[in-house]
Design a protein around this motif. Structure first.
Motif, PDB file in Angstrom:
ATOM      1  N   GLY A  98     -64.499 -57.566   0.361  1.00 31.47           N
ATOM      2  CA  GLY A  98     -63.906 -57.622   1.705  1.00 31.47           C
ATOM      3  C   GLY A  98     -63.689 -59.035   2.230  1.00 31.47           C
ATOM      4  O   GLY A  98     -63.504 -59.230   3.430  1.00 31.47           O
ATOM      5  N   CYS A  99     -63.665 -60.013   1.335  1.00 27.59           N
ATOM      6  CA  CYS A  99     -63.470 -61.407   1.764  1.00 27.59           C
ATOM      7  C   CYS A  99     -62.126 -61.588   2.491  1.00 27.59           C
ATOM      8  O   CYS A  99     -62.007 -62.410   3.402  1.00 27.59           O
ATOM      9  N   GLN A 100     -61.129 -60.785   2.047  1.00 26.12           N
ATOM     10  CA  GLN A 100     -59.779 -60.958   2.624  1.00 26.12           C
ATOM     11  C   GLN A 100     -59.679 -60.439   4.057  1.00 26.12           C
ATOM     12  O   GLN A 100     -58.651 -60.606   4.696  1.00 26.12           O
ATOM     13  N   GLN A 101     -60.742 -59.807   4.562  1.00 24.98           N
ATOM     14  CA  GLN A 101     -60.727 -59.454   5.990  1.00 24.98           C
ATOM     15  C   GLN A 101     -60.597 -60.710   6.845  1.00 24.98           C
ATOM     16  O   GLN A 101     -60.023 -60.685   7.926  1.00 24.98           O
ATOM     17  N   CYS A 102     -61.176 -61.795   6.361  1.00 23.38           N
ATOM     18  CA  CYS A 102     -61.104 -63.053   7.117  1.00 23.38           C
ATOM     19  C   CYS A 102     -60.249 -64.108   6.412  1.00 23.38           C
ATOM     20  O   CYS A 102     -59.673 -64.970   7.070  1.00 23.38           O
ATOM     21  N   HIS A 103     -60.219 -64.076   5.091  1.00 24.73           N
ATOM     22  CA  HIS A 103     -59.437 -65.071   4.331  1.00 24.73           C
ATOM     23  C   HIS A 103     -58.155 -64.416   3.830  1.00 24.73           C
ATOM     24  O   HIS A 103     -58.136 -63.827   2.759  1.00 24.73           O
ATOM     25  N   TYR A 104     -57.094 -64.497   4.624  1.00 26.64           N
ATOM     26  CA  TYR A 104     -55.843 -63.796   4.302  1.00 26.64           C
ATOM     27  C   TYR A 104     -54.653 -64.739   4.503  1.00 26.64           C
ATOM     28  O   TYR A 104     -54.823 -65.926   4.822  1.00 26.64           O
TER      29      TYR A 104
HETATM   30  C1  HEM Z   1     -65.849 -70.429   4.975  1.00 29.44           C
HETATM   31  C2  HEM Z   1     -65.482 -67.862   0.868  1.00 29.44           C
HETATM   32  C3  HEM Z   1     -65.939 -63.798   3.453  1.00 29.44           C
HETATM   33  C4  HEM Z   1     -65.351 -66.318   7.531  1.00 29.44           C
HETATM   34  C5  HEM Z   1     -65.757 -70.084   3.635  1.00 29.44           C
HETATM   35  C6  HEM Z   1     -65.845 -71.015   2.538  1.00 29.44           C
HETATM   36  C7  HEM Z   1     -65.741 -70.304   1.391  1.00 29.44           C
HETATM   37  C8  HEM Z   1     -65.596 -68.920   1.752  1.00 29.44           C
HETATM   38  C9  HEM Z   1     -65.751 -70.832  -0.039  1.00 29.44           C
HETATM   39  C10 HEM Z   1     -65.996 -72.527   2.668  1.00 29.44           C
HETATM   40  C11 HEM Z   1     -64.650 -73.169   2.800  1.00 29.44           C
HETATM   41  C12 HEM Z   1     -64.725 -74.635   3.152  1.00 29.44           C
HETATM   42  O1  HEM Z   1     -65.704 -75.084   3.737  1.00 29.44           O
HETATM   43  O2  HEM Z   1     -63.761 -75.343   2.840  1.00 29.44           O
HETATM   44  C13 HEM Z   1     -65.638 -66.545   1.220  1.00 29.44           C
HETATM   45  C14 HEM Z   1     -65.837 -65.454   0.273  1.00 29.44           C
HETATM   46  C15 HEM Z   1     -66.015 -64.334   1.004  1.00 29.44           C
HETATM   47  C16 HEM Z   1     -65.873 -64.692   2.394  1.00 29.44           C
HETATM   48  C17 HEM Z   1     -65.836 -65.600  -1.243  1.00 29.44           C
HETATM   49  C18 HEM Z   1     -66.364 -62.940   0.512  1.00 29.44           C
HETATM   50  C19 HEM Z   1     -67.487 -62.811  -0.258  1.00 29.44           C
HETATM   51  C20 HEM Z   1     -65.731 -64.116   4.771  1.00 29.44           C
HETATM   52  C21 HEM Z   1     -65.673 -63.145   5.853  1.00 29.44           C
HETATM   53  C22 HEM Z   1     -65.523 -63.850   7.004  1.00 29.44           C
HETATM   54  C23 HEM Z   1     -65.478 -65.267   6.646  1.00 29.44           C
HETATM   55  C24 HEM Z   1     -65.722 -61.637   5.673  1.00 29.44           C
HETATM   56  C25 HEM Z   1     -65.385 -63.363   8.432  1.00 29.44           C
HETATM   57  C26 HEM Z   1     -66.182 -62.347   8.897  1.00 29.44           C
HETATM   58  C27 HEM Z   1     -65.532 -67.648   7.200  1.00 29.44           C
HETATM   59  C28 HEM Z   1     -65.740 -68.712   8.168  1.00 29.44           C
HETATM   60  C29 HEM Z   1     -65.894 -69.884   7.421  1.00 29.44           C
HETATM   61  C30 HEM Z   1     -65.758 -69.527   6.026  1.00 29.44           C
HETATM   62  C31 HEM Z   1     -65.794 -68.577   9.686  1.00 29.44           C
HETATM   63  C32 HEM Z   1     -66.184 -71.269   7.997  1.00 29.44           C
HETATM   64  C33 HEM Z   1     -67.677 -71.512   7.973  1.00 29.44           C
HETATM   65  C34 HEM Z   1     -68.082 -72.713   8.786  1.00 29.44           C
HETATM   66  O3  HEM Z   1     -67.573 -72.879   9.898  1.00 29.44           O
HETATM   67  O4  HEM Z   1     -68.945 -73.458   8.374  1.00 29.44           O
HETATM   68  N1  HEM Z   1     -65.591 -68.813   3.136  1.00 29.44           N
HETATM   69  N2  HEM Z   1     -65.664 -66.040   2.484  1.00 29.44           N
HETATM   70  N3  HEM Z   1     -65.596 -65.380   5.283  1.00 29.44           N
HETATM   71  N4  HEM Z   1     -65.535 -68.162   5.931  1.00 29.44           N
HETATM   72 FE1  HEM Z   1     -65.579 -67.107   4.214  1.00 29.44          FE
END
Ligand code: HEM
Ligand code: HEM
Length: 340
Positions: A217-223
Motif C-alpha cells: 500500500g505504499c502507493q496510497q501516499c507515493h503516487y
Molecule cells: C518518505 C518509502 C509508505 C508517507 C519516504 C521515503 C521512502 C519511502 C524511501 C524517504 C524519501 C526521502 O527521504 O527522500 C515508502 C515505502 C512505503 C511507504 C517503500 C511502503 C512500504 C508510505 C505511506 C505514507 C508515506 C503509506 C503515508 C501514509 C511518507 C512521508 C515521508 C515518506 C510523509 C516523508 C517522511 C519525513 O518527513 O521524514 N517513504 N513509503 N509513505 N513517506 Fe513513504
C-alpha cells in the motif's frame, strides 16, 4: 545431507528468481502512477528557451549569495541527483539548516514545495533560499535586484527573456526563470517505459518489488509521476520520533502536527540520507520504517529487499544538456564584492 544445515536462512538467488518469474502485475493497479512528461509546464509561467537558459545561469550563480560562495547547485547538485548528500545542508558561514535538502529533479510534479508544503509553486519556493539567513543570506530582494542590474549580461538576458517590460530585472522574474529551468529537470527511467506498456523494461526482480510495494500500500501516499504526494502525517500509525512539527509550524493547526509533504521516490537510491531530518542513511532502513510508521506493518527481509530493488529501477537519466555549469555573465564595476 548434513550440508543443508549450513545453508543460510535467506532464500537462494535461484529461489528468489523463480519466485519473481511468477509475478503477475495487475496493470489496472498501475493507474496510481504516471510516466514523467518530457518536461513540466505551468500556464502561469510559459516556458521559453531564453527563460530556461536564464534560469539555469541563476541556478548556478554564487553571486546570489552574501559571501558569493553558495548557489542553488551547492545544496541541490545536479550532478548528484539534485542533493548534497548531507543530513543537513551547510549554508552561509557553514550554518546548518534544520532539514534535509530534497532533490530538485522532478520537483515540477509536486503539489506543494518544501517538507511542510509552505510554498505553492516553484516560483514562490525560489524566492526563499536566497534571502534565508542560514542559506544564501542575501539581505533583501532589492539587494539581489541591484546585484543583477550591475551585471550587464544579466540586464540583456532579462530584457530578451521578458520582452516589452519596462523594468524586467525583478525578483519575480528571477523566480520565474528559475522555476522554468527547474521544470526541465526530469529524469525518465525504465519504470516509465514499463508504465507505457513495455513489459521487458523491468526485470523480474524489479516487478516482484513493484508488486510488494503495491501489495503493502505504499502507493496510497507515493503516487503520480514523482511517486510522491500530498501532505500527510509522519507516524500516522506508530509515532515517529522527531522534534520537527512539520506543517504545524506553518498553520498552527493541531491536525497539522508532524504533517509533511510526501517526497518523491524517483532516484531515491541515489539521494541518501533520508527523511526530513536526514537521519536515515540506508534505503532499506527507510523502507522498513515507512512500513512500520505509516502502515503498521513489519516487512520481512525479502519484502524489504524486493522493494529496494524496485526503487532502484526509479533511477533515471540526468538531463545532460542542463547539468553542466553554464558560463556566467561577467561582473560590472558596481557589482558588490563578496560580503563574508
Ligand atoms: C518518505 C518509502 C509508505 C508517507 C519516504 C521515503 C521512502 C519511502 C524511501 C524517504 C524519501 C526521502 O527521504 O527522500 C515508502 C515505502 C512505503 C511507504 C517503500 C511502503 C512500504 C508510505 C505511506 C505514507 C508515506 C503509506 C503515508 C501514509 C511518507 C512521508 C515521508 C515518506 C510523509 C516523508 C517522511 C519525513 O518527513 O521524514 N517513504 N513509503 N509513505 N513517506 Fe513513504
Ligand atoms: C528545498 C530549490 C537553494 C537547501 C528546496 C525545494 C526546491 C529548492 C525546489 C523544495 C523541494 C521539495 O519540496 O521537494 C532551490 C533553489 C535554490 C535553492 C532554486 C536557489 C535559489 C538552496 C541552498 C540550500 C538549500 C543554497 C542550502 C544552503 C534546501 C533545504 C530544503 C530545500 C534544506 C528543504 C527546506 C524545507 O523543506 O524546509 N529547494 N534551493 N536550497 N532547499 Fe533549496
Amino acid at each position: 545431507g548434513a550440508s543443508a544445515f549450513a545453508q543460510p536462512a535467506q532464500p537462494t538467488v535461484e529461489a528468489l528468481t523463480s519466485a519473481a518469474q511468477n509475478v503477475i502485475i495487475n496493470r489496472a493497479q498501475l493507474t496510481a502512477f504516471k510516466a514523467l512528461p518530457g518536461r513540466f509546464e505551468d500556464a502561469k509561467n510559459p516556458i521559453t528557451a531564453e527563460k530556461v537558459e536564464l534560469g539555469r545561469m541563476l541556478y548556478f550563480d554564487t553571486r546570489l549569495s552574501k559571501n558569493q560562495q553558495l548557489s542553488c547547485n551547492s545544496c541541490h547538485d545536479l550532478n548528484r541527483f539534485g542533493v548534497d548528500g548531507k543530513s543537513f545542508s551547510t549554508g552561509h558561514k557553514g550554518q546548518l539548516g534544520g532539514r534535509n535538502s530534497p532533490t530538485v529533479y522532478n520537483s515540477g510534479a509536486h503539489l506543494t514545495q518544501f517538507w511542510d508544503g509552505r510554498a505553492a509553486t516553484l516560483e514562490d519556493q525560489a524566492k526563499g533560499p536566497i534571502l534565508n539567513p542560514v542559506e544564501m543570506a542575501m539581505p533583501s530582494a532589492e539587494h539581489v535586484v541591484e546585484t543583477l542590474k550591475s551585471i550587464p549580461g544579466y540586464v540583456t538576458a532579462f530584457q530578451k527573456t521578458f520582452p516589452g517590460q519596462a523594468d524586467p530585472v525583478t525578483y519575480d522574474n528571477l523566480a520565474k526563470a528559475i522555476g522554468a529551468f527547474e521544470r526541465q529537470l526530469v529524469t525518465p527511467s525504465r519504470f516509465d517505459k514499463y508504465l507505457a506498456g513495455d513489459e521487458q523494461a523491468l526485470t523480474h526482480a524489479e516487478k516482484a518489488g513493484l508488486k510488494t510495494f503495491m501489495d503493502q500500500g505504499c502507493q496510497q501516499c507515493h503516487y503520480g509521476p514523482a511517486l510522491g504526494g500530498s501532505l500527510v502525517k509522519l507516524g500516522v500509525i506508530v509515532p515517529y520520533p522527531t522534534k520537527d512539527q512539520g506543517r504545524y509550524d506553518v498553520t498552527k493547526r493541531e491536525t497539522d502536527r508532524m504533517v509533511f509533504r510526501v517526497p518523491t521516490l524517483r532516484n531515491v537510491s541515489r539521494t541518501a540520507p533520508y527523511f526530513h531530518d536526514g537521519s536515515i542513511s540506508e534505503l532499506q532502513t527507510a523502507v522498513k520504517l515507512m512500513a512500520q510508521h505509516q502502515l503498521g506493518k513489519q516487512l520481512s527481509e525479502t519484502e524489504t529487499r524486493n522493494i529496494v530493488v524496485f526503487l532502484d529501477a526509479l533511477t533515471g537519466e540526468l538531463p545532460a544538456s542542463y547539468i553542466a555549469k553554464p558560463s556566467l555573465p561577467a561582473s560590472g564595476p558596481k557589482t558588490p564584492r563578496p560580503d563574508p
